[in-house]
Scaffold this active site. Structure first.
Site, PDB file in Angstrom:
ATOM      1  N   ASP A 145     -24.358  37.244 100.168  1.00 48.82           N
ATOM      2  CA  ASP A 145     -24.156  37.229  98.726  1.00 48.82           C
ATOM      3  C   ASP A 145     -22.756  36.730  98.356  1.00 48.82           C
ATOM      4  O   ASP A 145     -21.764  37.223  98.906  1.00 48.82           O
ATOM      5  CB  ASP A 145     -24.343  38.668  98.212  1.00 48.82           C
ATOM      6  CG  ASP A 145     -24.464  38.747  96.706  1.00 48.82           C
ATOM      7  OD1 ASP A 145     -25.442  38.204  96.178  1.00 48.82           O
ATOM      8  OD2 ASP A 145     -23.581  39.361  96.068  1.00 48.82           O
ATOM      9  N   GLU A 159     -24.548  32.222 100.012  1.00 52.24           N
ATOM     10  CA  GLU A 159     -24.757  31.800  98.624  1.00 52.24           C
ATOM     11  C   GLU A 159     -23.476  31.082  98.191  1.00 52.24           C
ATOM     12  O   GLU A 159     -22.446  31.722  97.996  1.00 52.24           O
ATOM     13  CB  GLU A 159     -25.027  33.021  97.742  1.00 52.24           C
ATOM     14  CG  GLU A 159     -25.509  32.645  96.367  1.00 52.24           C
ATOM     15  CD  GLU A 159     -25.484  33.815  95.392  1.00 52.24           C
ATOM     16  OE1 GLU A 159     -26.168  33.741  94.383  1.00 52.24           O
ATOM     17  OE2 GLU A 159     -24.758  34.801  95.642  1.00 52.24           O
TER      18      GLU A 159
HETATM   19  O1  TEU Z   1     -25.586  36.166  92.511  1.00 49.51           O
HETATM   20  C1  TEU Z   1     -24.419  35.569  92.063  1.00 49.51           C
HETATM   21  C2  TEU Z   1     -24.602  34.373  91.210  1.00 49.51           C
HETATM   22  O2  TEU Z   1     -24.078  33.380  91.558  1.00 49.51           O
HETATM   23  C3  TEU Z   1     -25.378  34.275  89.956  1.00 49.51           C
HETATM   24  O3  TEU Z   1     -26.581  33.605  90.163  1.00 49.51           O
HETATM   25  C4  TEU Z   1     -25.560  35.547  89.207  1.00 49.51           C
HETATM   26  O4  TEU Z   1     -26.853  35.978  89.352  1.00 49.51           O
HETATM   27  C5  TEU Z   1     -25.338  35.358  87.737  1.00 49.51           C
HETATM   28  O5  TEU Z   1     -26.339  34.567  87.203  1.00 49.51           O
HETATM   29  C6  TEU Z   1     -23.986  34.813  87.376  1.00 49.51           C
HETATM   30  O6  TEU Z   1     -23.872  34.778  85.978  1.00 49.51           O
HETATM   31  C7  TEU Z   1     -25.550  37.137  93.501  1.00 49.51           C
HETATM   32  C8  TEU Z   1     -26.884  37.833  93.565  1.00 49.51           C
HETATM   33  O7  TEU Z   1     -27.868  36.908  93.947  1.00 49.51           O
HETATM   34  C9  TEU Z   1     -27.154  38.492  92.255  1.00 49.51           C
HETATM   35  O8  TEU Z   1     -28.437  39.052  92.190  1.00 49.51           O
HETATM   36  C10 TEU Z   1     -26.092  39.543  92.059  1.00 49.51           C
HETATM   37  O9  TEU Z   1     -26.216  40.093  90.783  1.00 49.51           O
HETATM   38  C11 TEU Z   1     -24.686  38.983  92.216  1.00 49.51           C
HETATM   39  O10 TEU Z   1     -24.549  38.115  93.320  1.00 49.51           O
HETATM   40  C12 TEU Z   1     -23.713  40.116  92.440  1.00 49.51           C
HETATM   41  O11 TEU Z   1     -23.931  40.694  93.685  1.00 49.51           O
END
Ligand code: TEU
Ligand code: CA
Length: 616
Positions: free
Chosen positions: A254, A308
Site C-alpha cells: 500500500d 502501489e
Molecule cells: O490507496 C491510496 C490511493 O492512492 C488512492 O487511490 C486513495 O484511495 C484515494 O483515492 C486518494 O484520494 C491506498 C489503498 O488502496 C486505499 O484503499 C487506502 O484508503 C489508502 O491507500 C490508505 O491506506
C-alpha cells in the site's frame, strides 16, 4: 525425452535445495500453469525475459469485507473466502491478492492496522486464515496479502506508546512536530506545515497529551510511521517474515513510495500543492529502504511483490522494478485507471488514442529487466464496466465487459482482476449520502458540501460516478435475498446492488455466453500461450479513434514465430475495419460476438463493442 528427464532432475534438486534452505517454503511449488512453458528449461530466457511464476500469473483481488459472509453478521470473512476457492480455481486465476485482513478498528476498512499479527475479529481467526491458505495451496494457487506499512492505526500499541510522552521509546516510531505559533489564538497552534491529507483537511493532528502534532497523510486515525527510524524498519521486516513463514507468496504494498519523508518537512510550494504525491513519493531514502527490505526479507523467499506506485511517473518506475535494483517486482501505475479522472471525483474527457498511448509508452519505457501490471479496477475505483465500458443496455454491458477483460488478459504485464468484474458487476445507484460508507466520501462531504464548495446534489452525483464504495458493494452470488452474500435476514455492511437478481454468479455459471464464462476462456487463453506473457507488444493502429488493434509476438531462436492479434471495437457503432500493414486475421481463438467473426480476412466487420483474438 532426455530434456524432459533433465528437467525433472533439476526440479527435484530445486525442491530438495529449497526445502533445506528455506523450510517455510518446503511445499512443492505450483506447476507452471502455462502449457508452452513445458518446452523451456528453467533459467532460460524467453524473448529476453527471465521467466517467473508471477510474470505468468493472473491475479484476482478479494476485498474480504465484501466477498462472502459465512456467519450471518453481514460482513464478509475468511471462511467465506474458503468456501469459494473452487469457484476461483475454475475461473483460472492463480494468485489471490487479499485486501487487509488484519486486526483493525476499520476507519479505512482495514487499511488502518491495529495488530499486524492478528486476524480482524470480524474476518475470523488465525486458524481460519491457515485453513484458507492451505485450501489455496491445495488448489495450486498462491496468496499475496496487503502490506500497509506507510501508516498504522492510531490504536496500534506503537502509537499508544508513542503519543503517551515525548520520551517514550516509541515516540520516534511516528512523525511528531511542534505546531507553528497562531497569532490569532496562541493556545491553538497551527499545523507544522501546509501538507493536505488525502482524505480532506490538513495532514496534521494536534495531540493534547504532549502538545505536538503527528503526521497522517491519510485519515486522522492513520498516523504515518517514521521509516527513518531503523527500529521501525526492523519491526516491519519482522512482521513480513511472520506472514512469509506461514507460506504467503508475497505482498501488495500500500502507498509504498510514501515511506521516505522529505527532510525537514518544508511547506509545499503552490506548484507542489497541485499534486503533493509527486514530492511525497520521491523522498531521498525510498530506494534505500526498499533495497534493505529486499536484502533482509524478500530475497530469502520465492515471492512476488507489487507496490502501489502513488506519485510515481512511468519514467521513474524502473528505479523500483528493474530487477537489477533489487526492490520490487512490479508496481501499479495509475495512468490508465485514472485516465478519465480530473481533480477529486470529476470526469475528464479521454479518447481511445489516449489509452493506447499509455500502453504504448509502457511497452517502450519498461524493458526486459522490468515488469508491468495491467489493471483498470480495484477497491479504490469504480466498477470496470461502468467506468470504461458501456452500461447503456444489458447487451452492451455484457459485451463491453468482455471486451475489457479481453484487453486486460492480452496486454503486456501481469493482469489484476477485481472481484465481481468477471460478472460485469456495475456501479451502485447511490442517491443519498447515508448510503456511503467510505471515509474518503464522508470527509470530502464535510469539506466540499458543508464547506460551501459544491451542492449536495453535485457531490452525490460525482461520488456515485467515482466513489470507492461502487466497487465495495457485496459480491453477487445468487438471486436469493442479499445475493447470497449473507443470510436473507442479515443486514449487509454495505447494500447489495439491486441488479443482483440478474447479475450474479449462479445465473452466469448456467449461461455459456456470460461475462464469467468468457473471462474464464480469456484467462485460459492467456495461460495457454507464452506470447501473451513474454511476447513483444505492438500497437498496429495508434490513431484509430475507435478500434484498438495490437499484436503480441514471441520470437525465439530456432522456433517458428508465434503471433497473436487482438482487435477491439471500443464503440457502440459497427465498424468495417481493414487491418493495417496487409495483415490477415488468421485463426480465430476468442470472440465476444459469435456470428460475425471472420477468419483469414484483412477486413473485419466488427459489431459494437466486439472483441476478437486471432493467431496469425
Ligand atoms: O490507496 C491510496 C490511493 O492512492 C488512492 O487511490 C486513495 O484511495 C484515494 O483515492 C486518494 O484520494 C491506498 C489503498 O488502496 C486505499 O484503499 C487506502 O484508503 C489508502 O491507500 C490508505 O491506506
Ligand atoms: Ca461474517
Amino acid at each position: 525425452m532426455i530434456l524432459r528427464v533433465n528437467r525433472l532432475l533439476v526440479f527435484a534438486l530445486f525442491l530438495a535445495l529449497s526445502a533445506i534452505l528455506n523450510p517455510a517454503q518446503a511445499q512443492p511449488a505450483a506447476p507452471a500453469a502455462n502449457a508452452d512453458l513445458a518446452e523451456h528449461d528453467a533459467g532460460q530466457l524467453i524473448n529476453g525475459y527471465k521467466p517467473a511464476w508471477w510474470k505468468e500469473a493472473v491475479v484476482y483481488q478479494i476485498y474480504p469485507r465484501s466477498f462472502q459472509d459465512s456467519n450471518g453478521d453481514g460482513i464478509g470473512d475468511l471462511n467465506g473466502i474458503t468456501t469459494h476457492l473452487d469457484y476461483l480455481q475454475k475461473l483460472g486465476v492463480n494468485v489471490i491478492w487479499l485486501s487487509p485482513h488484519y486486526d483493525s478498528p476499520n476507519a479505512d476498512n482495514g487499511y488502518d492496522i491495529r495488530d499486524y499479527r492478528k486476524v480482524m475479529t470480524e474476518f475470523g481467526t488465525m486458524d481460519d486464515f491457515d485453513r484458507m491458505l492451505a485450501g489455496i495451496k491445495a488448489r495450486r494457487m498462491r496468496l499475496i496479502i496487503d502490506l500497509v506499512v506507510n501508516h498504522t492505526s492510531d490504536e496500534h500499541h506503537w502509537f499508544a506508546e508513542s503519543r503517551s510522552s515525548k520520551d517514550n521509546p516509541y515516540r520516534d516510531y511516528y512523525i511528531w512536530r511542534d505546531g507553528r505559533p497562531n497569532p490569532d489564538n496562541p493556545s491553538h497552534p497551527l499545523p507544522p506545515n501546509n501538507y493536505p491529507s488525502f482524505f480532506s483537511g490538513p495532514a496534521w493532528q494536534y495531540d493534547p497529551a504532549t502538545k505536538q502534532f503527528y503526521l497522517h497523510l491519510f485519515a486522522v486515525k492513520q498516523p504515518d510511521l517514521n521509516w527513518d527510524n531503523p527500529k521501525v524498519r526492523q519491526d516491519v521486516f519482522s512482521l513480513m517474515r511472520f506472514w512469509l513463514d506461514k507460506g504467503v507468496d508475497g505482498f501488495r504494498m500500500d502507498v509504498i513510495p510514501l515511506i521516505s519523508k522529505q527532510p525537514g518537512l518544508p511547506d509545499l510550494t503552490a506548484d507542489q500543492l497541485a499534486n503533493p504525491s509527486r514530492l511525497w513519493a520521491n523522498g531521498p531514502h525510498r530506494d534505500e529502504y526498499l533495497q534493505q527490505m529486499n536484502r533482509e526479507v524478500l530475497s530469502k523467499y520465492d515471492v512476488m511483490t507489487v507496490g502501489e506506485a502513488i506519485g510515481i511517473e512511468l519514467t521513474e518506475e524502473t528505479n523500483i522494478v528493474n530487477s537489477e535494483r533489487h526492490e520490487l517486482n512490479m508496481v501499479f501505475n495509475f495512468d490508465a485507471v485514472r485516465l478519465n479522472r480530473g481533480a477529486g471525483y470529476t470526469e475528464r474527457k479521454w479518447t481511445l488514442p489516449d489509452l493506447k498511448a499509455i500502453y504504448d509508452n509502457h511497452a517502450r519505457v519498461l524493458g526486459k529487466m522490468d515488469w508491468d501490471t495491467v489493471f483498470l479496477s480495484n477497491h479504490d475505483n469504480p466498477r470496470l464496466v461502468s467506468n470504461y465500458g458501456d452500461t447503456s443496455t444489458p447487451e452492451f454491458r455484457v459485451r463491453s465487459a468482455k471486451l475489457i477483460e479481453t484487453m486486460l488478459l492480452t496486454l503486456r504485464g501481469t493482469p489484476f482482476l477485481y472481484q465481481g468484474d468477471e460478472l460485469g458487476m456495475t456501479n451502485y445507484p447511490f442517491t443519498r449520502l447515508d448510503q456511503f460508507n467510505d471515509i474518503e466520501v464522508k470527509n470530502a462531504y464535510q469539506e466540499r458540501v458543508l464547506g460551501g464548495k459544491m451542492t449536495e446534489a453535485q457531490f452525490i452525483a460525482e461520488s456515485q460516478r467515482f466513489g470507492r464504495d461502487n466497487s465495495r458493494t457485496p459480491m453477487q452470488w445468487t438471486s436469493a435475498p442479499n445475493a447470497g452474500f449473507t443470510t436473507a435476514d442479515a443486514k449487509p455492511w454495505l447494500a447489495v446492488n439491486p441488479n443482483y437478481t440478474s447479475i450474479n454468479v449462479a445465473a452466469e455459471l448456467t449461461d455459456p455466453e456470460s461475462v464469467y464464462h468468457y473471462t474464464r476462456r480469456a484467462i485460459a487463453l492467456r495461460h495457454a500461450h507464452l506470447a501473451f506473457v513474454y511476447g513483444d507488444y505492438k500497437d498496429l493502429d495508434p490513431t484509430h479513434p475507435h478500434v484498438f488493434a495490437y499484436s503480441r509476438t514471441l520470437t525465439e531462436p530456432g522456433k517458428p514465430t508465434l503471433r497473436f492479434l487482438v482487435v477491439l471495437n471500443f464503440s457502440k457503432e459497427a465498424i468495417d475495419y481493414t487491418l493495417p500493414e496487409g495483415i490477415k486475421a488468421g485463426k480465430l481463438l476468442l470472440a465476444n460476438v459469435a456470428s460475425t467473426a471472420e477468419a483469414d480476412e484483412s477486413t473485419l466487420h466488427l459489431a459494437a463493442w466486439e472483441a476478437r483474438v486471432y493467431s496469425y
